[in-house]
Design a protein around this motif. Structure first.
Motif, PDB file in Angstrom:
ATOM      1  N   SER A   4       0.840  -1.189   0.000  1.00  0.00           N
ATOM      2  CA  SER A   4       0.000   0.000   0.000  1.00  0.00           C
ATOM      3  C   SER A   4       0.871   1.233   0.000  1.00  0.00           C
ATOM      4  O   SER A   4       1.996   1.196   0.447  1.00  0.00           O
ATOM      5  CB  SER A   4      -0.893   0.034   1.242  1.00  0.00           C
ATOM      6  N   THR A   5       0.328   2.306  -0.472  1.00  0.00           N
ATOM      7  CA  THR A   5       1.054   3.562  -0.499  1.00  0.00           C
ATOM      8  C   THR A   5       0.123   4.670  -0.044  1.00  0.00           C
ATOM      9  O   THR A   5      -1.028   4.705  -0.419  1.00  0.00           O
ATOM     10  CB  THR A   5       1.546   3.890  -1.921  1.00  0.00           C
ATOM     11  N   SER A   6       0.649   5.572   0.769  1.00  0.00           N
ATOM     12  CA  SER A   6      -0.097   6.768   1.104  1.00  0.00           C
ATOM     13  C   SER A   6       0.782   7.944   0.779  1.00  0.00           C
ATOM     14  O   SER A   6       1.973   7.928   1.041  1.00  0.00           O
ATOM     15  CB  SER A   6      -0.459   6.791   2.587  1.00  0.00           C
ATOM     16  N   ARG A   7       0.238   8.979   0.188  1.00  0.00           N
ATOM     17  CA  ARG A   7       0.969  10.161  -0.222  1.00  0.00           C
ATOM     18  C   ARG A   7       0.459  11.350   0.559  1.00  0.00           C
ATOM     19  O   ARG A   7      -0.734  11.526   0.709  1.00  0.00           O
ATOM     20  CB  ARG A   7       0.745  10.375  -1.728  1.00  0.00           C
ATOM     21  N   ARG A   8       1.340  12.149   1.083  1.00  0.00           N
ATOM     22  CA  ARG A   8       0.981  13.306   1.877  1.00  0.00           C
ATOM     23  C   ARG A   8       1.291  14.564   1.101  1.00  0.00           C
ATOM     24  O   ARG A   8       2.247  14.610   0.368  1.00  0.00           O
ATOM     25  CB  ARG A   8       1.805  13.337   3.164  1.00  0.00           C
ATOM     26  N   GLY A   9       0.518  15.590   1.288  1.00  0.00           N
ATOM     27  CA  GLY A   9       0.842  16.887   0.722  1.00  0.00           C
ATOM     28  C   GLY A   9      -0.156  17.349  -0.310  1.00  0.00           C
ATOM     29  O   GLY A   9      -1.227  16.806  -0.450  1.00  0.00           O
ATOM     30  N   GLY A  38      -3.667   5.204  -0.894  1.00  0.00           N
ATOM     31  CA  GLY A  38      -4.434   6.168  -0.124  1.00  0.00           C
ATOM     32  C   GLY A  38      -3.858   7.544  -0.341  1.00  0.00           C
ATOM     33  O   GLY A  38      -2.681   7.761  -0.115  1.00  0.00           O
ATOM     34  N   ASN A  39      -4.662   8.467  -0.813  1.00  0.00           N
ATOM     35  CA  ASN A  39      -4.205   9.840  -0.997  1.00  0.00           C
ATOM     36  C   ASN A  39      -4.728  10.651   0.174  1.00  0.00           C
ATOM     37  O   ASN A  39      -5.901  10.962   0.246  1.00  0.00           O
ATOM     38  CB  ASN A  39      -4.721  10.411  -2.321  1.00  0.00           C
ATOM     39  N   GLN A  40      -3.845  10.981   1.105  1.00  0.00           N
ATOM     40  CA  GLN A  40      -4.233  11.739   2.280  1.00  0.00           C
ATOM     41  C   GLN A  40      -3.844  13.208   2.155  1.00  0.00           C
ATOM     42  O   GLN A  40      -3.844  13.934   3.127  1.00  0.00           O
ATOM     43  CB  GLN A  40      -3.582  11.127   3.534  1.00  0.00           C
ATOM     44  N   GLY A  41      -3.515  13.641   0.952  1.00  0.00           N
ATOM     45  CA  GLY A  41      -3.111  15.026   0.737  1.00  0.00           C
ATOM     46  C   GLY A  41      -4.304  15.940   0.524  1.00  0.00           C
ATOM     47  O   GLY A  41      -5.249  15.591  -0.181  1.00  0.00           O
ATOM     48  N   PHE A  42      -4.264  17.092   1.157  1.00  0.00           N
ATOM     49  CA  PHE A  42      -5.309  18.099   0.990  1.00  0.00           C
ATOM     50  C   PHE A  42      -4.648  19.435   0.675  1.00  0.00           C
ATOM     51  O   PHE A  42      -3.790  19.897   1.417  1.00  0.00           O
ATOM     52  CB  PHE A  42      -6.154  18.234   2.262  1.00  0.00           C
ATOM     53  N   SER A  43      -5.064  20.047  -0.410  1.00  0.00           N
ATOM     54  CA  SER A  43      -4.516  21.325  -0.811  1.00  0.00           C
ATOM     55  C   SER A  43      -4.697  22.344   0.306  1.00  0.00           C
ATOM     56  O   SER A  43      -5.770  22.447   0.904  1.00  0.00           O
ATOM     57  CB  SER A  43      -5.219  21.807  -2.082  1.00  0.00           C
ATOM     58  N   GLY A  44      -3.650  23.075   0.618  1.00  0.00           N
ATOM     59  CA  GLY A  44      -3.705  24.108   1.651  1.00  0.00           C
ATOM     60  C   GLY A  44      -3.320  23.630   3.033  1.00  0.00           C
ATOM     61  O   GLY A  44      -3.196  24.424   3.960  1.00  0.00           O
ATOM     62  N   TYR A  54      -1.960  11.466   9.745  1.00  0.00           N
ATOM     63  CA  TYR A  54      -1.071  10.302   9.731  1.00  0.00           C
ATOM     64  C   TYR A  54      -1.427   9.373  10.890  1.00  0.00           C
ATOM     65  O   TYR A  54      -1.606   8.166  10.707  1.00  0.00           O
ATOM     66  CB  TYR A  54       0.408  10.719   9.812  1.00  0.00           C
ATOM     67  N   THR A  55      -1.547   9.937  12.073  1.00  0.00           N
ATOM     68  CA  THR A  55      -1.850   9.134  13.258  1.00  0.00           C
ATOM     69  C   THR A  55      -3.207   8.447  13.135  1.00  0.00           C
ATOM     70  O   THR A  55      -3.348   7.269  13.465  1.00  0.00           O
ATOM     71  CB  THR A  55      -1.809  10.019  14.520  1.00  0.00           C
ATOM     72  N   ALA A  56      -4.202   9.167  12.650  1.00  0.00           N
ATOM     73  CA  ALA A  56      -5.562   8.628  12.608  1.00  0.00           C
ATOM     74  C   ALA A  56      -5.813   7.686  11.425  1.00  0.00           C
ATOM     75  O   ALA A  56      -6.585   6.730  11.555  1.00  0.00           O
ATOM     76  CB  ALA A  56      -6.566   9.782  12.558  1.00  0.00           C
ATOM     77  N   GLN A  57      -5.179   7.938  10.277  1.00  0.00           N
ATOM     78  CA  GLN A  57      -5.588   7.230   9.069  1.00  0.00           C
ATOM     79  C   GLN A  57      -4.520   6.361   8.421  1.00  0.00           C
ATOM     80  O   GLN A  57      -4.835   5.580   7.522  1.00  0.00           O
ATOM     81  CB  GLN A  57      -6.103   8.244   8.039  1.00  0.00           C
ATOM     82  N   ILE A  58      -3.273   6.481   8.846  1.00  0.00           N
ATOM     83  CA  ILE A  58      -2.204   5.709   8.206  1.00  0.00           C
ATOM     84  C   ILE A  58      -1.474   4.831   9.209  1.00  0.00           C
ATOM     85  O   ILE A  58      -1.275   3.645   8.970  1.00  0.00           O
ATOM     86  CB  ILE A  58      -1.205   6.655   7.497  1.00  0.00           C
ATOM     87  N   ASP A  59      -1.094   5.395  10.331  1.00  0.00           N
ATOM     88  CA  ASP A  59      -0.319   4.691  11.346  1.00  0.00           C
ATOM     89  C   ASP A  59      -1.048   3.417  11.782  1.00  0.00           C
ATOM     90  O   ASP A  59      -2.187   3.457  12.240  1.00  0.00           O
ATOM     91  CB  ASP A  59      -0.100   5.618  12.542  1.00  0.00           C
ATOM     92  N   GLY A  60      -0.400   2.281  11.610  1.00  0.00           N
ATOM     93  CA  GLY A  60      -0.973   1.009  12.033  1.00  0.00           C
ATOM     94  C   GLY A  60      -2.098   0.475  11.162  1.00  0.00           C
ATOM     95  O   GLY A  60      -2.810  -0.452  11.552  1.00  0.00           O
TER      96      GLY A  60
END
Length: 167
Positions: A4-9, A38-44, A54-60
């Motif tokens: 899996s991959t999650s991208r931030r920013g 999983g794309n956890q990036g939100f503009s702004g 990260y803690t709520a949706q990716i960690d673990g």
């Protein structure tokens, strides 16, 4: 562990007719392997919000890789590179401690955007140095969009080829 991959920013998109394709979806569509993305990036967003997500949706949650891009909005809103890096490095350290492959990206050139000034540029360069040093220290994969997305005539400005979506 699932691949899996999650991208931030901030979101990177390309235009196909009038609909942008989110960058993580583009990765999924162009690779032969089936990947949960999983794309956890939100503009702004600023990095404190990224740390919370990260803690709520990716960690673990079974992700194998964290691709991290963040900090430009902090600098653009007057934060120092040191304060921004403290939060980013905590996220990266946590992800590494949890066994994720961590791929931090440098911030993109930003000089040609409204309101950007020399003080912001200095902080961006300091933050990018921190990111590069972290990559070297921990022998991580290196992705440096500051270099490859720069305008050929001005290394501090984003090449206009990358600004078609207005983000």
């Amino acid at each position: 562990r699932p691949t899996s991959t999650s991208r931030r920013g901030a979101r990177l998109t390309t235009r196909a007719s009038t609909q942008p394709t989110p960058y993580p979806m583009k990765i999924g569509l162009t690779t032969s392997a089936v990947r949960a993305l999983g794309n956890q990036g939100f503009s702004g967003d600023q990095v404190a919000a990224m740390a919370t997500r990260y803690t709520a949706q990716i960690d673990g949650k079974g992700y194998a890789t964290l691709v991290f891009l963040g900090g430009i909005n902090n600098i653009d809103n007057g934060a120092t590179a040191a304060a921004t890096w403290a939060t980013i490095s905590a996220i990266l350290d946590d992800a590494r401690a949890d066994g994720l492959t961590v791929i931090p990206l440098t911030l993109l050139p930003f000089k040609n955007f409204s309101g950007w000034d020399a003080a912001n540029q200095t902080q961006l360069e300091i933050l990018n140095t921190s990111i590069r040093d972290y990559v070297t220290l921990h022998s991580l994969p290196s992705v440096d969009p500051y270099v490859f997305m720069a305008d050929g005539g001005d290394a501090q400005a984003l090449n206009t080829l990358w600004t078609v979506d207005g983000l």
